[in-house]
Design an enzyme around this catalytic site. Structure first.
Site, mmCIF file in Angstrom:
data_model
loop_
_atom_site.group_PDB
_atom_site.id
_atom_site.type_symbol
_atom_site.label_atom_id
_atom_site.label_comp_id
_atom_site.label_asym_id
_atom_site.label_seq_id
_atom_site.Cartn_x
_atom_site.Cartn_y
_atom_site.Cartn_z
ATOM 1 N N PRO A 1 0.589 -1.178 -0.012
ATOM 2 C CA PRO A 1 0.371 -0.380 -0.192
ATOM 3 C C PRO A 1 0.980 1.221 -0.430
ATOM 4 C CG PRO A 1 -0.422 -1.818 1.816
ATOM 5 C CD PRO A 1 0.716 -2.396 1.524
ATOM 6 N N GLU A 2 0.351 2.081 -0.625
ATOM 7 C CA GLU A 2 1.367 3.762 -0.888
ATOM 8 C C GLU A 2 -0.162 4.753 -0.305
ATOM 9 O OE1 GLU A 2 2.310 4.422 -4.753
ATOM 10 O OE2 GLU A 2 2.674 2.397 -5.064
#
Length: 287
Positions: free
Chosen positions: A2-3
Site C-alpha cells: 500500500p502507498e
C-alpha cells in the site's frame, strides 16, 4: 505494498472508531508480525486513550495519552477490519472485499464504546511498535523522511535542490523517501505521465520550470486516489472492507501497449524495468 493514498484511506476509515476512544481491551494472538511486538505491548495499550490518529509517509500512528505512539505499518497484506459501533458511517460507497480469514486475525483493539478493530495479515509483513511520542522524529523509521507530498513543505524548490546535478531519473529520486515521504511506484508513474516528464532522463537535466507543475500534479494524483479509496491490486482493502477504485483511472501504470491518455498524444504506454520495478510511460509525450 500500500502507498500513501491507501494508508490515508485506512486512517480515515479508522478515525471515527478509534480517535478519542479509550482502549478497553487489546489482544495480541501471536508474539510477532514481521518483528516481535514490544515488551508489554498489550499492557501498555490497555486503558490508553487514542488522542489522534495520524499518518506519516506509509505509517499509521495512534498518539496515546501515555506519552507513547502506536506505530503501524501494513506491509504487503495487512488489513484492518471494523466491527462498527452503532451510528458508524462508512467513508464511501465502494465494492467490498470478502470477509478475511479468521486465522489471519492477529491483533484486536476494543474501544470503550463497543467499537472493535481487528488487524489481519496473511503474509505477516506488517509490523507494530510503541515509540515515545516526544522522540518520534529521532526514531530510525522517521529521522530521515522528507516532507509529506500534500504539505506546504513539499514545493518546487525541494525538487530543484534534490534534482540538481543528478544523473538518476526523476522516478528514482521521487521514490527516495528522503526527498519526499510516502510516494510509491504507482503514483510516481501516474504523476510523471501527466506532467509529460520522462522517468528515464537524468533528473538534473529537467528544467526547473517543469518542477512547479510536477509538484501540483503529484498532489492532484494523490488527492484523486484518496477520494477513490486508493488502488486495489491484490491484497489491499480499506478499514471497512472497501476496495479502492483508482486503478480504473490509471493513465499509465499497468497499461503497457495501450494508447496514452494525455490529450493530443498519439503514443502508446511502454514498460521499462528500473531497479527491479516496472516503469510505465509514454515515449512520445514524456520527454
Amino acid at each position: 505494498m500500500p502507498e500513501l493514498p491507501e494508508v490515508e484511506t485506512v486512517r480515515r476509515g479508522l478515525q471515527p472508531v478509534l480517535e478519542g476512544r479509550r482502549l478497553s481491551r487489546v489482544e495480541a494472538r501471536r508474539a510477532d508480525l514481521r518483528f516481535p511486538f514490544p515488551d508489554g505491548f498489550v499492557q501498555r495499550l490497555t486503558g490508553a486513550t487514542i488522542q489522534r490518529l495520524e499518518r506519516r509517509a506509509k505509517y499509521l500512528m495512534a498518539v496515546l495519552d501515555r506519552g507513547e505512539t502506536l506505530v503501524m505499518h501494513l506491509g504487503m497484506s495487512g488489513r484492518f477490519e471494523i466491527a462498527q459501533p452503532e451510528g458508524y458511517q462508512r467513508p464511501g460507497e465502494f465494492h467490498y472485499a470478502p470477509d478475511p480469514d479468521p486465522k489471519h486475525a492477529h491483533v484486536v483493539f476494543e474501544a470503550d464504546d463497543g467499537g472493535r478493530v481487528t488487524y489481519y495479515d496473511p503474509r505477516r509483513f506488517g509490523y507494530m511498535d510503541l515509540i515515545e511520542t516526544a522522540a518520534m522524529d529521532q526514531h530510525p523509521w522517521f529521522a530521515g523522511l522528507g516532507p509529506e507530498p500534500l504539505s506546504d513543505a513539499f514545493d518546487a524548490q525541494r525538487l530543484v535542490t534534490a534534482f540538481a546535478g543528478r544523473k538518476q531519473g526523476p522516478k528514482t529520486l521521487l521514490l527516495d523517501q528522503r526527498v519526499v515521504a510516502g510516494l510509491g511506484n504507482i503514483y510516481v508513474c501516474e504523476a510523471l505521465n501527466r506532467a509529460k516528464i520522462s522517468p528515464l532522463k537524468p533528473a538534473g537535466s529537467i528544467k526547473p520550470a517543469k518542477l512547479g507543475p510536477l509538484v501540483e500534479i503529484i498532489r492532484e494524483v494523490l488527492e484523486e486516489a484518496i477520494e477513490a479509496g486508493g488502488s486495489t491490486l491484490k491484497d489491499y482493502a480499506a478499514a471497512d472492507g472497501a476496495l479502492g477504485y483508482f486503478q480504473h483511472r490509471f493513465r499509465a501504470y499497468d497499461r503497457e501497449g495501450e494508447p496514452c491518455a494525455n490529450p493530443g498524444c498519439k503514443g502508446t504506454i511502454a514498460r521499462e524495468v528500473q531497479a527491479g520495478r516496472s516503469t510505465f510511460y509514454c515515449r512520445t509525450c514524456q520527454k
